[in-house]
Design a protein around this motif. Structure first.
Motif, mmCIF file in Angstrom:
data_model
loop_
_atom_site.group_PDB
_atom_site.id
_atom_site.type_symbol
_atom_site.label_atom_id
_atom_site.label_comp_id
_atom_site.label_asym_id
_atom_site.label_seq_id
_atom_site.Cartn_x
_atom_site.Cartn_y
_atom_site.Cartn_z
ATOM 1 N N VAL A 50 -0.058 -4.051 -7.062
ATOM 2 C CA VAL A 50 1.408 -4.431 -6.359
ATOM 3 C C VAL A 50 1.400 -5.733 -5.734
ATOM 4 N N GLU A 51 0.222 -6.080 -5.073
ATOM 5 C CA GLU A 51 -0.055 -7.529 -4.713
ATOM 6 C C GLU A 51 -0.015 -8.689 -5.820
ATOM 7 N N LYS A 95 6.199 -3.748 -8.514
ATOM 8 C CA LYS A 95 6.220 -4.393 -7.327
ATOM 9 C C LYS A 95 6.359 -3.457 -5.909
ATOM 10 N N ARG A 96 6.394 -2.343 -6.145
ATOM 11 C CA ARG A 96 6.783 -1.421 -5.223
ATOM 12 C C ARG A 96 5.573 -0.376 -5.155
ATOM 13 N N ILE A 97 4.889 -0.449 -3.960
ATOM 14 C CA ILE A 97 3.660 0.407 -3.999
ATOM 15 C C ILE A 97 4.259 1.955 -3.922
ATOM 16 N N GLN A 153 3.484 -9.035 -7.438
ATOM 17 C CA GLN A 153 4.253 -9.698 -6.283
ATOM 18 C C GLN A 153 4.131 -11.231 -6.573
ATOM 19 N N GLY A 167 -2.678 -0.507 -5.054
ATOM 20 C CA GLY A 167 -2.210 -1.585 -4.088
ATOM 21 C C GLY A 167 -2.348 -2.989 -4.369
ATOM 22 N N ARG A 168 -3.693 -3.196 -5.120
ATOM 23 C CA ARG A 168 -4.128 -4.467 -5.747
ATOM 24 C C ARG A 168 -3.033 -4.938 -6.751
#
Lengths: 537, 86
Positions: free
Chosen positions: B24-25, B46-48, B28, B21-22
């Motif tokens: 991907v954030e 960029k896609r979890i 982005q 998650g981190r």
């Protein structure tokens, strides 16, 4: 009237209207005329869900901690994930179906993908996809969330996800009935903490058409009665009154000493798993904390919890309890409690494996962090250290060397701690019972862990559901073990208690009094019932 | 010309939900495309779901390809991110 049988995990009787929490997999398929409008509707629900998750994240960070809150960041990323969103929109467009159905079908595809992965951790992530999707479906529907009801209800669901329970208003919930779950499930723990009746493992999924019907949840018998007849309802209303009166009578025991008519006194303490359990400890008038399971600090982290983080937790408990004792059991990881970042190997017999004190003595760098945190917190209250899974005097000697090292380091730095902090051990292996006379000369107290002592004495795996009749904690072998332990403790002039589940077994309270146990540490809800038995004798 | 670098996952849990998650954030934040390649399986960083589906484990060597207007800055900062979080 329909009768469902399950397992009661939290006692009491609830009577009230049913609220069925829908879950993925029970969604109706409808054909829509205007897919574009349906996609719009999905976008709105997506936005509402994003906002809810943002709020939930803030609340969780404040109430539980940053670590748990990050889960909801991951949920938000999932909600916005292009593959997920395109999957839903694509299906609405091509199949002309309602948004609920498209969300459900897409969620299932992603959940299947996780379920097929070879890591158990990733397999469990299927639950996250379903949790996010359930939220979307809830927001697509009537817009009514579990947390926003206007009437107190009995919640029926397959199982409850943490994000669902986190936003429930406790005053609007009468009880829980779920088709799945185990005694350790989130639902069970939550219900006990909230003091609400709950029955789990009903087998049959909740039926949406039951919404609004009256139900009875009998948490003591493990029964759920849907749409009861007048007679049943009447008799349950009477039993509910009796139960409440009994609770009321127990409340009157608050502040009274735990003493028999003949004057034998027992220290009645409570077991806790985290600082927030102190609410229940205070509400039930426990005289101390006889077992503070420190594992939660490790189980709820992604990495070794820092000294400061642990110190704050121990200090909070010590300060709130004031002069009353707080017995902290050191790290008891391994066996049924696994933590990824410890890098422990899979074992054929984890209960007989590398766990608890065995990890602490071979990896003192981990043990010392916890000991420093406990010792620093000891300056703020009446803390004692308790070592689990002891089998020999050598282990106690080794642990004491490490404790003394930590003490002298703190002393060197001028950090405050309680020099005379008590050090005791759990008696939970047959070896420790046999060696009890020697062990008693090396420690300040014994506390008998009856769950493991039963498992090891009777050679019955406590996780194995087929051993019911053999894994009997009332077995004379276990009771004699307890008797021998108390005897050895008293001969050496130290005190001895019980902190396992057996301590709350009121059928044995008399035996324990005869044995001369000095302390019983039980779940907060059992404190007053046990006090009642002791005072009646 | 895209910027490439590799890193080895040292977290015993592999690329589990929170670091994923981190990541991907973090990814982005950049305009460049960021592609992870774990032994032939690729994922858009960029896609979890794509990142989690890689199922990257401890010891896996990940090739990262960053391509776009801010690729140098992105590559540099992502390298630091990986080092710290995985």
């Amino acid at each position: 009237m329909r009768e469902l049988k399950g397992t009661g995990v939290s006692t009491g009787i609830a009577i009230g209207p049913i609220k069925v929490l829908e879950e993925a997999g029970q969604v109706e398929r409808r054909t829509v005329d205007d897919p574009q409008a349906e996609i719009e509707r999905f976008h709105q629900a997506q936005q509402v869900s994003m906002d809810q998750l943002a709020k939930l994240r803030e609340d969780t960070a404040a109430r539980i901690g940053e670590d748990k809150a990050e889960l909801f960041d991951t949920h938000r990323l999932m909600l916005k994930d292009p593959d997920y969103v395109e999957g839903i929109e694509g299906q609405i467009r091509s199949d002309k179906v309602n948004a609920e159905f498209a969300v459900d079908a897409t969620a299932q595809r992603f959940a299947d993908m996780f379920a097929a992965m070879d890591s158990p951790y990733m397999q469990a992530r299927a639950a996250d996809v379903k949790d996010v999707s359930r939220r979307l479906i809830d927001n697509l529907g009537s817009g009514v969330q579990a947390g926003q009801q206007d009437q107190a209800t009995i919640i029926m669901a397959s199982d409850l996800a943490p994000s669902q329970t986190a936003q429930m208003d406790p005053s609007q919930v009468l009880g829980f009935a779920t088709s799945q779950g185990s005694a350790n499930s989130h639902t069970a723990i939550l219900a006990k903490t909230m003091g609400l009746p709950a029955v789990i493992g009903l087998g049959q999924s909740p039926r949406p058409e039951d919404q609004g019907l009256t139900a009875i949840v009998d948490g003591s018998q493990g029964l759920v009665l849907i749409d009861p007849d007048e007679e049943t309802l009447g008799s349950y209303e009477a039993r509910q009154r009796e139960y409440r009166e009994r609770m009321q009578r127990l409340q009157e025991l608050k502040g009274k000493p735990t003493r028999t008519k003949e004057g034998q006194e027992v220290h009645l303490y409570a077991n806790i798993g985290r600082p927030s359990d102190l609410d229940a400890v205070e509400a039930n008038d426990a005289e101390g904390v006889g077992l503070f399971r420190s594992e939660f600090l490790y189980l709820e982290s992604d990495d070794f919890p820092t000294e400061e983080f642990q110190f704050q937790a121990y200090k909070e408990v010590a300060q709130r309890m004031g002069d009353k004792p707080v017995i902290i059991r050191t790290l008891d990881i391994g066996a049924d409690k696994q933590v990824g970042y410890f890098g422990l190997k899979q074992e054929a017999n984890p209960a007989l494996g590398y766990r608890a004190i065995r990890i602490c003595l071979t990896r003192p760098e981990i043990f010392k962090v916890q000991l420093r945190a406990i010792l620093r917190a000891s300056a703020f209250g009446n803390i004692a250290i308790m070592l689990p899974m002891i089998t020999s005097t050598t282990e106690v000697d080794q642990a004491r060397v490490i404790i003394d090292q930590v003490k002298s380091e703190l002393r060197g730095k001028g950090v405050d701690f309680r020099e005379d902090i008590q050090v005791g051990i759990m008696i939970e292996t047959p070896a420790s019972v046999i060696m009890a006379p020697e062990l008693a000369r090396k420690v300040d107290f014994f506390s008998i862990g009856t769950n493991d002592l039963t498992q090891y004495t009777l050679a019955c795996d406590r996780q194995n559901p087929n051993l019911g009749q053999f894994a009997d904690p009332h077995s004379p072998a276990v009771l004699r073990m307890i008797h021998m332990t108390v005897d050895a403790a008293h001969r050496a002039g130290i005190w001895c208690g019980i902190c396992g589940e057996l301590g709350a077994d009121r059928a044995l309270t008399e035996t324990f009094l005869d044995d001369g146990l000095d302390e019983l540490s039980v779940s907060p809800a059992s404190v007053l019932p046990v006090r009642e038995v002791i005072r009646s004798r | 010309m895209a910027t490439e670098f590799t890193f080895t996952i040292s977290d015993p849990e592999g690329m589990h939900a929170r670091p994923a998650g981190r990541l991907v954030e973090e990814a982005q934040k950049y305009r460049s495309s960021i592609i992870l390649d774990d032994n032939g399986t690729t994922a858009d960083a960029k896609r979890i779901f794509a990142v989690m589906a890689l199922g990257a484990k401890q010891g896996d060597v990940i090739d990262v390809t960053v391509d776009g207007p801010d690729q140098d800055k992105a590559a540099e900062e992502l390298q630091a991110f990986f080092k710290e979080n995985l």
